[in-house]
Design a protein around this motif. Structure first.
Motif, PDB file in Angstrom:
ATOM      1  N   THR A 152       1.287   3.921   1.924  1.00 28.39           N
ATOM      2  CA  THR A 152       2.019   4.364   3.109  1.00 28.39           C
ATOM      3  C   THR A 152       3.191   3.441   3.395  1.00 28.39           C
ATOM      4  O   THR A 152       4.285   3.890   3.748  1.00 28.39           O
ATOM      5  CB  THR A 152       1.095   4.429   4.337  1.00 28.39           C
ATOM      6  N   GLU A 155      -4.861   0.333   3.826  1.00 29.61           N
ATOM      7  CA  GLU A 155      -3.515  -0.217   3.890  1.00 29.61           C
ATOM      8  C   GLU A 155      -3.525  -1.735   3.997  1.00 29.61           C
ATOM      9  O   GLU A 155      -4.546  -2.361   4.265  1.00 29.61           O
ATOM     10  CB  GLU A 155      -2.763   0.370   5.089  1.00 29.61           C
ATOM     11  N   HIS A 200      -4.708  -0.809  -3.679  1.00 34.09           N
ATOM     12  CA  HIS A 200      -4.007   0.266  -2.985  1.00 34.09           C
ATOM     13  C   HIS A 200      -3.634   1.374  -3.969  1.00 34.09           C
ATOM     14  O   HIS A 200      -3.044   2.372  -3.567  1.00 34.09           O
ATOM     15  CB  HIS A 200      -2.748  -0.266  -2.272  1.00 34.09           C
ATOM     16  N   ASP A 250       0.846  -1.188   0.000  1.00 37.24           N
ATOM     17  CA  ASP A 250       0.000   0.000   0.000  1.00 37.24           C
ATOM     18  C   ASP A 250       0.884   1.242   0.000  1.00 37.24           C
ATOM     19  O   ASP A 250       2.099   1.176   0.236  1.00 37.24           O
ATOM     20  CB  ASP A 250      -0.928  -0.004   1.223  1.00 37.24           C
ATOM     21  N   LEU A 310      -3.893   8.482   2.970  1.00 37.93           N
ATOM     22  CA  LEU A 310      -3.737   7.604   1.807  1.00 37.93           C
ATOM     23  C   LEU A 310      -3.443   8.402   0.545  1.00 37.93           C
ATOM     24  O   LEU A 310      -2.552   8.059  -0.238  1.00 37.93           O
ATOM     25  CB  LEU A 310      -5.003   6.764   1.616  1.00 37.93           C
TER      26      LEU A 310
END
Length: 625
Positions: free
Chosen positions: A193, A326, A490, A191, A531
């Motif tokens: 992050t 995530e 993601h 994802d 995000l």
């Protein structure tokens, strides 16, 4: 490209051919030459099937089945890897040159615990003692923000999410302190992050340990953050090469410009096309009501780990709902619950208004045909011992009842549908690239003529150009036959361009949901903002810039923690209210137009705060107090 005294790796006129039935070799890698300097990252970019991975594997003295080195040299500090004996190659692999594969699922042995596999190579080669390996593994688990770092080594690969397994694989590659890292799409399954954290970890270790890396990717936005030099490859040939500044800011070759045009822009509310309601019916195609699901049981019969809590989603016929969040937030678990692979603890799943049994083995064949799951990991979804025509032919026969020539014709139609040559029908999965395998995975899901497709990261392993083609294909299916989608990803830009509605999941709960135009213009919930702020942009220095922002400083480098008390996002939220957010479950706030937020902050406060952030961004004042 580099001063000779600093050269770690030199690839000189490398040629790799594929064997054919008539004995003549077909060139796959055509006269490739470049060098890699210590402390530098050289990126290989290009479409799926361009030869990037084949070039990377040559640095370990390895070629895929059916390929052979036809000429050239691959020298590591002057020693030709291609001419090493088997004993020397064993000492090289994992010790001096470490390979980080695109698919973590295909890398790990499912029958052996994670920790043992991570430490095995370093201990086997004598690089570290077992105690030193244990200590370094723990440090890497923490640096890569893996949950429960003291215990994750005792789990099996199937007991962690795809993104978490990718980070574990990064720890395995870094453990032995190799001179050269070959990073083959290492952040594809991560994802946004987590991707930032992994990229920073790679940059740090390469600099501190004076190593070097070949970074294989189709994502120019990621390459801009980590590479020093970029080599653009197409059909086994170098189209263009230069510093990352030259390639990103002043590309010369038409193919490089084509790749740059295919880079997905940051997610916006106006990215998608208007969705037709031609296929709408009186009842939705799919609904979930108050779904609670998880894994394991306590002594009192309750769930040991509750992964989903009171999840409600509605998917109309011919529409798409995007699920974002995530790694480890419960996205894939939701898809498995809908498919019946993971029975829910409570709640309902309805197909065309009729409740489905919770367990897969209790559902009728017609229900199974109507709901098809396309999994994230093509390597584990495709049987390596079956040819492609067998893989696609089985669901055609099972669900549609076609046999013989009719079945073969349907298989050829499916291959054309996902833009693969019909000649691929006779191949095995190992003979295909990662992107090609994922398209076969998609074709198998379409083979049943489903009403609902559960797409779990279906384009995560595809380059931007092929990924865009797949999205156009899926849009065409929606318009033509009214198939509905639960689209898990993601990649927020893809979700914004494809979905009608977005559901934002965090730690098994809905943080926000509503039409794309409402969720993204501008994003109001603090987690949705995090995000979106973490989506890489194709400019050098972006990663350092974004890490100075208030949103990133609060939310990046934090583990997703499940909690029944309060808001689980509290520990990462820049707007959290002590003694409220950490104690009380956030209320549902209706923003109008079927848009809902789950936050203790009032809607007016969130929208005002979001507006202020937009003003700051426009005035180029990136850092906020």
């Amino acid at each position: 490209m580099s001063r000779e005294r600093n050269i770690l790796l030199e690839i000189d006129h490398l040629r790799i051919d594929a064997a054919t039935d008539n004995g003549k070799g077909v060139p796959i890698v055509k006269d490739i030459s470049f060098t890699v300097e210590r402390g530098n990252v050289v990126a290989l970019i290009g479409e799926s099937g361009s030869g990037k991975t084949t070039i990377g594997l040559s640095t370990l003295g390895y070629t895929k089945p059916g390929l052979h080195v036809a000429g050239g040299h691959v020298r590591l500090e002057g020693e030709d890897i291609l001419r090493m004996d088997p004993v020397s190659l064993r000492k090289l692999r994992g010790r001096r040159v470490a390979y980080l594969a695109q698919s973590a699922a295909a890398t790990f042995n499912p029958a052996i615990k994670i920790g043992k596999q991570v430490k095995e190579s370093a201990v086997l080669h004598g690089v570290l003692t077992r105690d030193e390996a244990n200590e370094r593994a723990g440090k890497l688990y923490r640096a890569l923000e893996l949950p429960e770092p003291d215990r994750i080594g005792n789990r099996y690969p199937h007991q962690v999410s795809g993104g978490q397994l990718q980070r574990v694989m990064a720890a395995m590659a870094l453990l032995g302190k190799p001179d050269l890292l070959v990073l083959d799409e290492p952040t594809t399954a991560l994802d946004v992050t987590t991707q930032i954290e992994v990229l920073q970890a790679f940059k740090k270790v390469i600099k501190e340990e004076k190593a070097a890396a070949i970074y294989i990717s189709h994502d120019l936005s990621v390459v801009a953050q980590i590479a020093n030099y970029v080599i653009v490859v197409y059909a086994g040939e170098i189209m263009e090469m230069g510093t990352v500044e030259q390639i990103i800011n002043n590309p010369k070759h038409e193919y490089t410009r084509r790749l740059m045009c295919a880079v997905r822009p940051p997610p916006r509310a106006d990215m998608g096309n208007a969705t037709s309601d031609d296929h709408m019916r009186d009842v939705p195609a799919l609904q979930t009501r108050k779904i609670v699901a998880g894994y394991g049981k306590k002594a009192d019969g309750s769930l040991a780990v509750e992964v989903l809590s009171d999840i409600d989603i509605t998917v109309e016929h011919g529409h798409a709902v995007g699920i974002i969040g995530e790694s480890g937030c419960g996205k894939s678990t939701l898809a498995r619950v809908v498919a019946g692979l993971t029975p829910s603890r409570s709640g309902q799943t309805l197909l065309d208004g009729v409740e489905l049994p919770r367990a897969l083995n209790e559902r009728h064949r017609g229900d199974l045909r109507k709901v098809q799951l396309i999994s994230q990991m093509a390597d584990t979804a495709l049987n390596p011992k079956q040819r492609i025509d067998e893989i696609l032919g089985r669901p055609v026969e099972l669900f549609l009842g076609l046999k013989g020539s009719e079945k073969r014709r349907k298989v050829m139609e499916l291959l054309k549908l996902v833009e693969l040559p019909v000649e691929f029908a006779g191949r095995y999965p190992e003979e295909l690239s990662g992107g090609q395998k994922q398209r076969i995975n998609l074709a198998r899901g379409l083979a049943a003529d489903p009403e609902v497709l559960l797409c779990d990261e279906v384009i995560s392993s595809l380059d931007s150009i092929v990924g865009d083609n797949i999205i156009r294909l899926l849009k065409g299916l929606r318009k033509k036959i009214g198939v509905s989608f639960v689209f898990i990803s993601h990649d927020l830009s893809t979700v914004a361009s494809f979905a009608d509605e977005i559901v934002v999941l965090y730690a098994g709960r809905v943080a926000e949901k509503g039409p794309v135009s409402k969720v993204l213009s501008p994003p109001s919930h603090p987690y949705t903002r995090l995000l979106i702020a973490s989506v890489p942009q194709m400019r050098i220095g972006w990663i350092e810039e974004v890490m100075e922002s208030r949103t990133a400083q609060a939310g990046i480098a934090r583990v997703v923690t499940f909690s029944k008390e309060g808001c689980p996002f509290f520990v990462r939220c820049p707007l959290g209210i002590p003694n409220t957010c950490d104690k009380v479950v956030p209320p549902e706030r209706h923003c109008g137009n079927n848009h809902f937020l789950y936050c203790h902050r009032k809607i007016s406060f969130l929208k005002e705060d979001a507006s202020e952030r937009v003003k700051v961004k426009k005035s180029d004042r990136i850092r906020m107090a």
